[in-house]
Scaffold this motif. Structure first.
Motif, PDB file in Angstrom:
ATOM      1  N   LEU A   1     -11.742   3.267   8.702  1.00  0.00           N
ATOM      2  CA  LEU A   1     -12.530   2.124   8.478  1.00  0.00           C
ATOM      3  C   LEU A   1     -12.149   1.333   7.312  1.00  0.00           C
ATOM      4  CD1 LEU A   1     -14.568   0.838  10.561  1.00  0.00           C
ATOM      5  CD2 LEU A   1     -16.391   1.641   9.096  1.00  0.00           C
ATOM      6  N   SER A   2     -11.463   0.237   7.482  1.00  0.00           N
ATOM      7  CA  SER A   2     -10.673  -0.492   6.323  1.00  0.00           C
ATOM      8  C   SER A   2     -11.767  -1.488   5.742  1.00  0.00           C
ATOM      9  CB  SER A   2      -9.216  -1.106   6.737  1.00  0.00           C
ATOM     10  OG  SER A   2      -9.553  -2.324   7.341  1.00  0.00           O
ATOM     11  N   THR A   3     -11.303  -2.009   4.685  1.00  0.00           N
ATOM     12  CA  THR A   3     -12.157  -3.036   4.085  1.00  0.00           C
ATOM     13  C   THR A   3     -12.092  -4.444   4.805  1.00  0.00           C
ATOM     14  OG1 THR A   3     -10.094  -3.521   2.687  1.00  0.00           O
ATOM     15  CG2 THR A   3     -11.567  -2.101   1.574  1.00  0.00           C
ATOM     16  N   ARG A   4     -11.495  -4.637   5.940  1.00  0.00           N
ATOM     17  CA  ARG A   4     -11.927  -5.655   6.633  1.00  0.00           C
ATOM     18  C   ARG A   4     -13.138  -5.948   7.055  1.00  0.00           C
ATOM     19  NH1 ARG A   4      -7.840  -8.073  10.791  1.00  0.00           N
ATOM     20  NH2 ARG A   4      -5.793  -7.093  10.113  1.00  0.00           N
ATOM     21  N   GLU A   5     -13.868  -4.853   7.157  1.00  0.00           N
ATOM     22  CA  GLU A   5     -15.282  -4.798   7.611  1.00  0.00           C
ATOM     23  C   GLU A   5     -15.953  -4.931   6.228  1.00  0.00           C
ATOM     24  OE1 GLU A   5     -16.320  -5.146  10.512  1.00  0.00           O
ATOM     25  OE2 GLU A   5     -14.335  -4.755  11.563  1.00  0.00           O
ATOM     26  N   GLU A   6     -17.275  -5.355   6.476  1.00  0.00           N
ATOM     27  CA  GLU A   6     -18.329  -5.781   5.186  1.00  0.00           C
ATOM     28  C   GLU A   6     -19.012  -4.517   4.875  1.00  0.00           C
ATOM     29  OE1 GLU A   6     -21.310  -8.364   6.470  1.00  0.00           O
ATOM     30  OE2 GLU A   6     -19.442  -9.926   7.587  1.00  0.00           O
TER      31      GLU A   6
ATOM     32  N   TYR B   1     -11.734   5.998   4.435  1.00  0.00           N
ATOM     33  CA  TYR B   1     -12.134   4.541   3.933  1.00  0.00           C
ATOM     34  C   TYR B   1     -10.883   3.969   2.691  1.00  0.00           C
ATOM     35  CZ  TYR B   1     -16.834   4.243   5.859  1.00  0.00           C
ATOM     36  OH  TYR B   1     -17.828   4.140   6.859  1.00  0.00           O
ATOM     37  N   SER B   2     -10.626   2.802   3.024  1.00  0.00           N
ATOM     38  CA  SER B   2      -9.796   2.287   1.968  1.00  0.00           C
ATOM     39  C   SER B   2     -11.012   1.632   0.990  1.00  0.00           C
ATOM     40  CB  SER B   2      -8.978   1.099   2.515  1.00  0.00           C
ATOM     41  OG  SER B   2      -9.542   0.260   3.234  1.00  0.00           O
ATOM     42  N   ALA B   3     -10.541   1.175  -0.229  1.00  0.00           N
ATOM     43  CA  ALA B   3     -11.346   0.691  -1.370  1.00  0.00           C
ATOM     44  C   ALA B   3     -10.739  -0.231  -2.351  1.00  0.00           C
ATOM     45  CB  ALA B   3     -12.263   2.074  -1.911  1.00  0.00           C
ATOM     46  N   GLY B   4     -11.339  -1.269  -2.652  1.00  0.00           N
ATOM     47  CA  GLY B   4     -10.719  -1.897  -3.584  1.00  0.00           C
ATOM     48  C   GLY B   4      -9.266  -2.499  -3.187  1.00  0.00           C
ATOM     49  N   SER B   5      -9.126  -2.607  -1.889  1.00  0.00           N
ATOM     50  CA  SER B   5      -7.865  -3.135  -1.244  1.00  0.00           C
ATOM     51  C   SER B   5      -7.674  -4.622  -1.629  1.00  0.00           C
ATOM     52  CB  SER B   5      -7.885  -2.949   0.099  1.00  0.00           C
ATOM     53  OG  SER B   5      -8.264  -1.777   0.608  1.00  0.00           O
ATOM     54  N   CYS B   6      -6.160  -4.768  -1.694  1.00  0.00           N
ATOM     55  CA  CYS B   6      -5.710  -6.420  -1.869  1.00  0.00           C
ATOM     56  C   CYS B   6      -4.663  -6.444  -0.950  1.00  0.00           C
ATOM     57  CB  CYS B   6      -5.385  -6.430  -3.250  1.00  0.00           C
ATOM     58  SG  CYS B   6      -4.378  -8.187  -3.397  1.00  0.00           S
ATOM     59  N   THR B   7      -4.291  -7.422   0.030  1.00  0.00           N
ATOM     60  CA  THR B   7      -3.342  -7.634   1.000  1.00  0.00           C
ATOM     61  C   THR B   7      -2.319  -8.502   0.592  1.00  0.00           C
ATOM     62  OG1 THR B   7      -4.458  -9.339   2.175  1.00  0.00           O
ATOM     63  CG2 THR B   7      -5.227  -7.108   2.857  1.00  0.00           C
ATOM     64  N   VAL B   8      -2.215  -8.835  -0.862  1.00  0.00           N
ATOM     65  CA  VAL B   8      -1.061  -9.538  -1.333  1.00  0.00           C
ATOM     66  C   VAL B   8      -0.194  -8.806  -2.112  1.00  0.00           C
ATOM     67  CG1 VAL B   8      -0.482 -11.719  -2.683  1.00  0.00           C
ATOM     68  CG2 VAL B   8      -3.010 -11.394  -1.511  1.00  0.00           C
TER      69      VAL B   8
ATOM     70  N   LEU C   1     -10.267   8.892   0.600  1.00  0.00           N
ATOM     71  CA  LEU C   1     -10.119   7.393   0.304  1.00  0.00           C
ATOM     72  C   LEU C   1      -8.696   7.001   0.257  1.00  0.00           C
ATOM     73  CD1 LEU C   1     -12.676   7.543  -2.606  1.00  0.00           C
ATOM     74  CD2 LEU C   1     -12.484   6.025  -0.502  1.00  0.00           C
ATOM     75  N   TYR C   2      -8.289   5.848   0.456  1.00  0.00           N
ATOM     76  CA  TYR C   2      -6.923   5.528   0.187  1.00  0.00           C
ATOM     77  C   TYR C   2      -7.017   4.062   0.210  1.00  0.00           C
ATOM     78  CZ  TYR C   2      -7.150   2.801   4.606  1.00  0.00           C
ATOM     79  OH  TYR C   2      -7.299   1.902   5.459  1.00  0.00           O
ATOM     80  N   ALA C   3      -5.609   3.642  -0.586  1.00  0.00           N
ATOM     81  CA  ALA C   3      -5.408   2.279  -0.656  1.00  0.00           C
ATOM     82  C   ALA C   3      -4.210   1.569  -0.208  1.00  0.00           C
ATOM     83  CB  ALA C   3      -5.604   2.038  -2.178  1.00  0.00           C
ATOM     84  N   PRO C   4      -4.102   0.445   0.326  1.00  0.00           N
ATOM     85  CA  PRO C   4      -2.883  -0.060   0.736  1.00  0.00           C
ATOM     86  C   PRO C   4      -2.053  -0.776  -0.328  1.00  0.00           C
ATOM     87  CG  PRO C   4      -4.601  -1.534   1.385  1.00  0.00           C
ATOM     88  CD  PRO C   4      -5.319  -0.326   0.514  1.00  0.00           C
ATOM     89  N   LEU C   5      -0.785  -0.562  -0.214  1.00  0.00           N
ATOM     90  CA  LEU C   5      -0.046  -1.016  -1.310  1.00  0.00           C
ATOM     91  C   LEU C   5       0.982  -2.175  -0.583  1.00  0.00           C
ATOM     92  CD1 LEU C   5       1.773  -1.741  -3.874  1.00  0.00           C
ATOM     93  CD2 LEU C   5       2.430   0.545  -3.869  1.00  0.00           C
ATOM     94  N   TYR C   6       0.779  -3.399  -0.695  1.00  0.00           N
ATOM     95  CA  TYR C   6       1.628  -4.300   0.174  1.00  0.00           C
ATOM     96  C   TYR C   6       2.830  -4.693  -0.461  1.00  0.00           C
ATOM     97  CZ  TYR C   6      -1.846  -5.464   3.699  1.00  0.00           C
ATOM     98  OH  TYR C   6      -2.462  -5.259   4.821  1.00  0.00           O
TER      99      TYR C   6
END
Lengths: 255, 374
Positions: free
Chosen positions: B291-296, B311-318, B69-74
């Motif tokens: 497989l990112s959270t772009r997908e459902e 997989y990412s989870a709980g992502s926010c792109t702002v 699991l990972y998360a993006p930090l914008y």
């Protein structure tokens, strides 16, 4: 056509000059093999003496001589041998063999890598004999080896490609030609290595000590060709495990 | 240097494959690029279940029963490029910001509290706003709190990547967006990103600098996904040979037809995406596949265990969006809104282990020490 360091070879069967019953038998067998690359032990041959028993019978226009450092027990000895050979007109190609254990003659990976680095820096075209260790193969390529020569099984054992799994990885990752060296005891072993995608095989003992070295050399020549042709034609794969003909993997979630 | 094969030739090669070629590819132990072309071809469509089975088996064999699991930090939404498909495109009127170190650290700590130890730092491409110095200083502040830090930012030079590696950044993702140079030139209207070749050589620069892992990808929906897949196969094969110490990953960002957003030039269906993922897994069993959270959620759950490993989870792109849910200016819309705990539950329900830590910063510090010693 096989190319190593800019030099091309029609035959993918490399041979050696050791263990033959006489220089005459050696000459006939090597001619029958179609081989164009023949390795000679620096300790055995006098490269600049036309009267040397090996040099005298082998036509240097026909055979490319690849001096080897057989007998060297460490990098320093191997480097010294190679430099002496070059100084006496042996050219700048060397088959690097560093074998500290006189019983198994298995190559020393640490010293082989060190010697490869040093010889490449000194302008040699280095073809290291090595155990079938994929990481070592990569490290040797990084160091500038012109080819890598993993063993199929310990030299002189005629056991065939016991290192098959490792050799397959080496071939898959290779950036330079892979020559399976040592342990190839029968034409079927040579064919197997070639079918796997090896660029060439080096065979000495199996030809030299055969009942009829000339016919055995011909048999190896055919086997190497057959193996290469099969590889190029694309072999059907052996299944590693049975796979259901009607897979049950659910893809019902797809829209 | 990697040279992209001519795109039309890739398309022709794929079109030439029939069911025989697909069966042959599926029967082989190790696949070559012709086999990959076959698995990407329309002829492989009816073999999707077989491909799923093979892909699932290889994934289990190479990665075990785990999902990382990972998360993006914008960090920043500033960008000097004008890219037709991107929310951050320089032409778009939108609120933009770059997080201060304190703000970025606060966002990171939210992710840390959620249990993430792998974070992906993302920014638009604006070196003046978020350049190497910024990333380096931020990595040094975050490295003690996270096991692994990756970046998805503007392309950098080798020496810059080496600097970031020393600061604790272990992985670089850099997507070509499309290997179809004609389309590339069309959609990248202005900015440094217009240079196709420079971008293409970026994964190499990152690998040469010693990065542990390099990620590539195509933005699906810009051109023919089949040929993008084969181009990526070429790229991966090149990188494997040239940089054998570097781990490789692939992402599959798919442009979804959504209101007000860029409409895909060549839409990619879920089935297409699935075929692409399976084909690459079978071609290179050791790839890390994202497989990112772009997908459902439905799709992501369905794909668990079949090929993707991250997989990412709980992502926010702002930028700043984890702390301030009212923040606006997203790069793209999220398809899977679930929290990390919800995603973890879904992963466990499939008999897989959601892994939140699979690296340690100590490796890096050791390397840095060695470098200083040398």
């Amino acid at each position: 056509m096989l190319t190593i360091a800019g030099k091309t070879f029609r035959s993918r069967l490399f041979t050696g000059t050791g263990k033959f019953s006489s220089p005459r038998v050696m000459k006939e067998a090597l001619l029958a093999s179609g081989s164009e690359m023949v390795t000679v032990a620096l300790r055995r041959v006098d490269l600049h003496d036309p009267a040397d028993d090996i040099m005298a019978v082998l036509d240097r226009d026909r055979f490319f001589f690849l001096p080897n450092t057989a007998g060297a027990r460490n990098a320093a000895e191997a480097v010294r041998l190679a430099k002496l050979a070059r100084a006496s007109g042996g050219g700048n190609w060397v088959k690097l063999e560093v074998t500290p254990d006189p019983r198994t003659l298995l190559p020393d990976p640490v010293e082989t890598l060190a010697a490869t680095e040093e010889l490449v820096k000194a302008g040699f075209v280095v073809l290291p004999y090595m155990n079938a260790d994929p990481i070592l193969a990569l490290r040797l390529q990084d160091a500038g080896a012109a080819a890598v020569m993993p063993l199929g099984s310990p030299i002189g054992t005629n056991q065939g490609v016991l290192t098959r799994f490792q050799v397959a990885i080496i071939i898959e990752q290779a950036r330079v030609p892979v020559v399976v060296d040592a342990g190839i005891g029968a034409p079927s072993h040579a064919a197997e290595a070639m079918e796997m995608g090896a660029d060439a095989v080096l065979v000495n003992t199996a030809i030299a000590v055969a009942g009829d070295p000339v016919r055995m050399a011909q048999a190896f020549a055919k086997a190497v060709e057959a193996g290469r042709e099969a590889y190029e034609a694309g072999l059907g794969a052996r299944r590693t495990e049975a796979e259901a003909s009607s897979p049950q993997t659910g893809l019902d979630f797809l829209r | 240097m990697f040279i992209a094969p001519e795109f039309q030739q890739l398309r022709d090669r794929i079109a030439a494959g029939g069911p025989d070629a697909v069966e042959r590819a599926l029967a082989r132990g190790r696949l070559d690029l012709d086999d990959l072309a076959a698995l990407l071809s329309p002829a492989a469509g009816p073999f999707l279940a077989e491909m799923a089975q093979r892909s699932a088996r290889l994934t289990r064999q190479r990665f075990g029963n785990v999902i990382q699991l990972y998360a993006p930090l914008y960090l920043s939404s500033f960008c000097i490029n004008r890219c037709a498909y991107c929310g951050f495109s320089a032409g778009n009127a939108m609120p933009r910001r770059v997080l201060s170190f304190e703000e970025a650290e606060a966002e990171a700590m939210i992710l840390h509290r959620r249990g993430f130890s792998h974070i992906l730092l993302v920014s638009g491409e604006a070196p003046a706003k978020a350049g190497v110095e910024y990333l380096e200083a931020l990595a040094l502040r975050l490295r003690d709190k996270f096991a692994a830090i990756s970046i998805e930012v503007q392309p950098l030079e080798t020496a810059e990547y080496a600097r970031l590696f020393a600061a604790g950044i272990t992985a670089v993702a850099i997507y070509q967006e499309t290997y179809d140079q004609t389309v590339y030139d069309q959609v990248h209207r202005a900015g440094k990103k217009r240079d196709f070749v420079y971008r293409l050589a970026t994964p190499e620069r990152a690998a040469r600098a010693g990065m542990r892992e390099v990620g590539i990808g195509a933005l699906l929906g810009l051109s023919d996904w089949r040929a993008e897949g084969l181009a990526m196969g070429h790229h991966l094969a090149y990188l494997r040979k040239a940089f054998w110490r570097t781990g490789l990953t692939v992402s599959f960002p798919r442009i979804r037809p959504a209101k007000g957003e860029f409409a895909p030039l060549m839409p990619v269906s879920e089935r297409d995406l699935t075929q692409l993922i399976f084909a690459l897994r079978i071609f290179d069993p050791d790839l890390g596949l994202y497989l990112s959270t772009r997908e459902e959620a439905r799709y992501r759950d369905g794909m668990l265990g079949l090929g993707p490993t991250r997989y990412s989870a709980g992502s926010c792109t702002v930028p700043g969006g984890y702390g301030d849910s009212a923040a606006s200016g997203a790069q793209f819309e999220i398809g899977d809104q679930r929290t990390i705990d919800e995603v973890s539950r879904a992963i466990r329900a499939k008999g897989l282990d959601p892994v939140r830590k699979d690296w340690d910063a100590i490796f890096q510090q050791h390397e840095q020490g060695r470098r200083q010693a040398a």
